[in-house]
Design a protein around this motif. Structure first.
Motif, PDB file in Angstrom:
ATOM      1  N   ASN A 152       0.841  -1.192   0.000  1.00 47.18           N
ATOM      2  CA  ASN A 152       0.000   0.000   0.000  1.00 47.18           C
ATOM      3  C   ASN A 152       0.876   1.243   0.000  1.00 47.18           C
ATOM      4  N   GLU A 200       4.088  10.722   0.237  1.00 44.30           N
ATOM      5  CA  GLU A 200       3.637   9.350   0.020  1.00 44.30           C
ATOM      6  C   GLU A 200       4.718   8.363   0.445  1.00 44.30           C
ATOM      7  N   ARG A 227      -4.211   5.440   4.212  1.00 39.12           N
ATOM      8  CA  ARG A 227      -3.815   4.751   2.996  1.00 39.12           C
ATOM      9  C   ARG A 227      -4.313   5.547   1.792  1.00 39.12           C
ATOM     10  N   LEU A 228      -3.460   5.668   0.781  1.00 42.47           N
ATOM     11  CA  LEU A 228      -3.842   6.356  -0.448  1.00 42.47           C
ATOM     12  C   LEU A 228      -5.072   5.662  -1.026  1.00 42.47           C
ATOM     13  N   GLY A 229      -6.117   6.403  -1.273  1.00 43.14           N
ATOM     14  CA  GLY A 229      -7.357   5.827  -1.776  1.00 43.14           C
ATOM     15  C   GLY A 229      -8.285   5.357  -0.678  1.00 43.14           C
ATOM     16  N   GLY A 230      -7.818   5.392   0.558  1.00 43.81           N
ATOM     17  CA  GLY A 230      -8.631   4.981   1.705  1.00 43.81           C
ATOM     18  C   GLY A 230      -9.033   6.186   2.521  1.00 43.81           C
TER      19      GLY A 230
END
Length: 157
Positions: free
Chosen positions: A50, A87, A151-154
């Motif tokens: 992730n 990131e 989390r990226l996208g979370g």
């Protein structure tokens, strides 16, 4: 002669010991990454595979234990123009080993200081330019103040 043969036979062992102890003069007694939780996270554990949004600040740990900002931060409170997510990809190749080990002990939403010995940070490499805003001397122990936002996208925690 007999003594010369003994000396030559011992040479590989001497070289091994010299290489394996080469960094000891600059290293501290600590050889492992230490994660000091500042505020716990309520999300899942960080895992390889992730990408995570984070805020971080890099410090140099002086021999007396004092922390000195190294001139790199994504946190406005620590000198950045504004909070900017960085990131973190634990499985990615652009992260020092000590930071990877530390992040993998954290949870989403957690803020921690990750204490990293020189051997797991930048080793004998000089990072930045001496006298500039961003600089890490060779053989420096470092501390990353890391907050995993999510989390990226979370969901952001």
């Amino acid at each position: 002669s007999f003594l010369r043969r003994i000396a030559l036979a011992a040479l590989p062992l001497i070289l091994f010991l010299a290489v394996s102890n080469a960094g000891d003069a600059a290293d501290t007694n600590r050889k492992d990454v230490v994660v000091e939780t500042v505020s716990p996270g309520l999300g899942p554990l960080i895992v390889n595979g992730n990408i995570y949004n984070s805020l971080l600040t890099l410090y140099i740990k002086k021999p007396n234990g004092e922390l000195k900002k190294a001139g790199f931060s994504t946190r406005q409170a620590d000198g950045a123009k504004e909070d900017t997510f960085y990131e973190i990809e634990p499985a990615g190749g652009e992260m020092i080993e000590g930071l990877r080990q530390g992040v993998l002990q954290m949870r989403e939403g957690e803020r921690a200081k990750i204490h990293i010995p020189s051997a797991l940070a930048y080793g004998g490499n000089e990072i930045g330019t001496q006298g500039s805003k961003f600089y890490v001397p060779p053989f420096s122990d470092v501390v990353f103040d890391v907050q995993i936002a999510g989390r990226l996208g979370g969901p952001e925690l």
